[in-house]
Enzyme design. Sequence first.
Site, PDB file in Angstrom:
ATOM      1  N   GLY A  39     -98.258 -90.084 -30.871  1.00  8.06           N
ATOM      2  CA  GLY A  39     -99.445 -89.446 -31.462  1.00  8.06           C
ATOM      3  C   GLY A  39     -99.168 -88.057 -32.013  1.00  8.06           C
ATOM      4  O   GLY A  39     -98.418 -87.891 -32.976  1.00  8.06           O
TER       5      GLY A  39
ATOM      6  N   GLY B 132    -113.419 -97.362 -22.053  1.00 10.09           N
ATOM      7  CA  GLY B 132    -112.861 -97.319 -23.408  1.00 10.09           C
ATOM      8  C   GLY B 132    -111.457 -96.734 -23.469  1.00 10.09           C
ATOM      9  O   GLY B 132    -110.939 -96.456 -24.542  1.00 10.09           O
TER      10      GLY B 132
ATOM     11  N   LYS C  25     -92.090 -98.323 -30.293  1.00 11.65           N
ATOM     12  CA  LYS C  25     -91.751 -96.897 -30.342  1.00 11.65           C
ATOM     13  C   LYS C  25     -90.281 -96.686 -29.943  1.00 11.65           C
ATOM     14  O   LYS C  25     -89.592 -95.829 -30.498  1.00 11.65           O
ATOM     15  CB  LYS C  25     -92.713 -96.112 -29.449  1.00 11.65           C
ATOM     16  CG  LYS C  25     -94.161 -96.206 -29.977  1.00 11.65           C
ATOM     17  CD  LYS C  25     -95.203 -95.798 -28.965  1.00 11.65           C
ATOM     18  CE  LYS C  25     -96.606 -95.949 -29.526  1.00 11.65           C
ATOM     19  NZ  LYS C  25     -97.684 -95.776 -28.528  1.00 11.65           N
TER      20      LYS C  25
ATOM     21  N   GLU D  65    -107.763-101.136 -24.267  1.00 13.20           N
ATOM     22  CA  GLU D  65    -108.291-102.106 -25.236  1.00 13.20           C
ATOM     23  C   GLU D  65    -108.888-103.298 -24.501  1.00 13.20           C
ATOM     24  O   GLU D  65    -108.481-103.620 -23.378  1.00 13.20           O
ATOM     25  CB  GLU D  65    -107.143-102.631 -26.111  1.00 13.20           C
ATOM     26  CG  GLU D  65    -106.357-101.576 -26.835  1.00 13.20           C
ATOM     27  CD  GLU D  65    -107.005-101.122 -28.128  1.00 13.20           C
ATOM     28  OE1 GLU D  65    -107.952-101.790 -28.572  1.00 13.20           O
ATOM     29  OE2 GLU D  65    -106.569-100.093 -28.658  1.00 13.20           O
TER      30      GLU D  65
ATOM     31  N   VAL E 279     -94.990 -92.505 -33.113  1.00 13.76           N
ATOM     32  CA  VAL E 279     -94.504 -92.394 -31.729  1.00 13.76           C
ATOM     33  C   VAL E 279     -95.133 -91.155 -31.100  1.00 13.76           C
ATOM     34  O   VAL E 279     -94.959 -90.045 -31.599  1.00 13.76           O
ATOM     35  CB  VAL E 279     -92.957 -92.249 -31.670  1.00 13.76           C
ATOM     36  CG1 VAL E 279     -92.488 -92.122 -30.224  1.00 13.76           C
ATOM     37  CG2 VAL E 279     -92.270 -93.418 -32.352  1.00 13.76           C
TER      38      VAL E 279
HETATM   39  N1  HSE Z   1    -102.349 -97.946 -27.407  1.00 14.85           N
HETATM   40  C1  HSE Z   1    -101.449 -96.851 -27.385  1.00 14.85           C
HETATM   41  C2  HSE Z   1    -101.501 -96.155 -26.044  1.00 14.85           C
HETATM   42  C3  HSE Z   1    -101.709 -95.806 -28.436  1.00 14.85           C
HETATM   43  O1  HSE Z   1    -102.165 -96.617 -25.115  1.00 14.85           O
HETATM   44  O2  HSE Z   1    -100.825 -95.148 -25.902  1.00 14.85           O
HETATM   45  C4  HSE Z   1    -101.260 -96.215 -29.796  1.00 14.85           C
HETATM   46  O3  HSE Z   1     -99.909 -96.549 -29.839  1.00 14.85           O
END
Ligand code: HSE
Length: 429
Positions: free
Chosen positions: A134, A187, A205, A190, A132
């Site tokens: 990072g 980038g 999360k 996704e 959760v």
């Molecule tokens: N894809 C997530 C984000 C990061 O955009 O925050 C990984 O959970």
Amino acid sequence: MATDEAPIRIALLGAGTVGSQTARLLVEQKEALEKRVGHGIELVGVATLDPVDDPWIDQSIVTDNAAQLVTRADIVIELIGGIEPARTFVLSAIEHGASVVTANKALLAKHGSEIYRAAADKGVDVYFEASVGGAIPIICPLRNSLVGDKINRIMGIVNGTTNYILDEMTTKNLDFDSVLKDAQEKGFAEADPTADIDGFDAASKAAIMACLAFNRDVRIDDVYVEGIRSITAEDIAAAGELNRVIKLLAVVEQDETGISAGVYPVMIPEEHQLAKVGGSFNAVFVEGEASDDLMFYGRGAGGAPTASAVVGDAITAARHRAKGVTGSSIPLFSDAPIKNAADGEDVYFMRMRVKDQVGVLAKVSQIFADSNVSIKAVQQHEKEESSKTHDLWILTHATTGRTIRDISDKLEKSDFIDSVLSTMRVFGE
Ligand code: HSE
């Protein structure tokens, strides 16, 4: 670190963006980390199905056999992601007596209780700070620092992609599709952005935070989810006129009637701390009974930031190993009812296009009155003379999401409305 005792063996499953940076920190900072642990540590294996060309990873420890690697480690770091085979490897690592560190939010949001129980039964650690937010320390505070408090509510901006998109829409006056396309080209988003923009990443999360805050087994299926796909530049502008910004929030809360967990866009006051969280940054706002308001802010994704949290956990687990102890378990003893967040009461904003006819306002108000919803404010926004429609903004008093959906359906079916353009929760009214 020179010692007669065998070093603590660390195994890494996955060598993608986060795995690679995790290995780098473990190798490049080995000496300092060993001093912090007070014991030798060694990266004994990196399991991956892809070639590895990181200069800090010794090719001799690279293997495609994760199942075997987890049986010869003291600490297993799982960075494969997804449910399987990650779940099997994690449970096998625990079964073989290893402590586990994982960043795998999807796995924990579905099988967290099984993994926490297996670890407690076996007397090993399971740490997941990176799952959760990072790099942001939020799991440790919920598990340890705030364990003496009663958490009333947590509101988190826990998805960087959606925060980046909403922030670009807000600050640059752009529409959703063009920001998403630009973010994908750079980038930042996704190629398949579904999990992010439809709120499922944040929902995982939310489930993890709810478990820790309320000691209740809350899973992703318990989390009510709305994403940001339908938010338009007009919604952003309307929020601005109300001195608010739109943020996708993961909200988990508990009162005497139970627990609710939801992910949805909210208009929050411009002066709220969360409104100031820009770009792809994450932040988690915790409302504790005794501690009052706390906010945790930082990078919610990215190789090095996420690896910082992973290695922090690995070192915590290693310190415990060195002393022959384990850290706190995760007791999910609460049987508080889990409520549907759509039944929670909030103030709502509704934007609709109405026909320019005598009595329309009275008819719209009647539909709200029929559902026992009190209107707090109405604003009419004139369109050009020729369009024969006006935009009507309505702010309600507190009501449930379900009631607002019923009202919206009735309005859509009426002959004096062109369409309901948007509905959104409003916090801070
Ligand atoms: N894809 C997530 C984000 C990061 O955009 O925050 C990984 O959970």
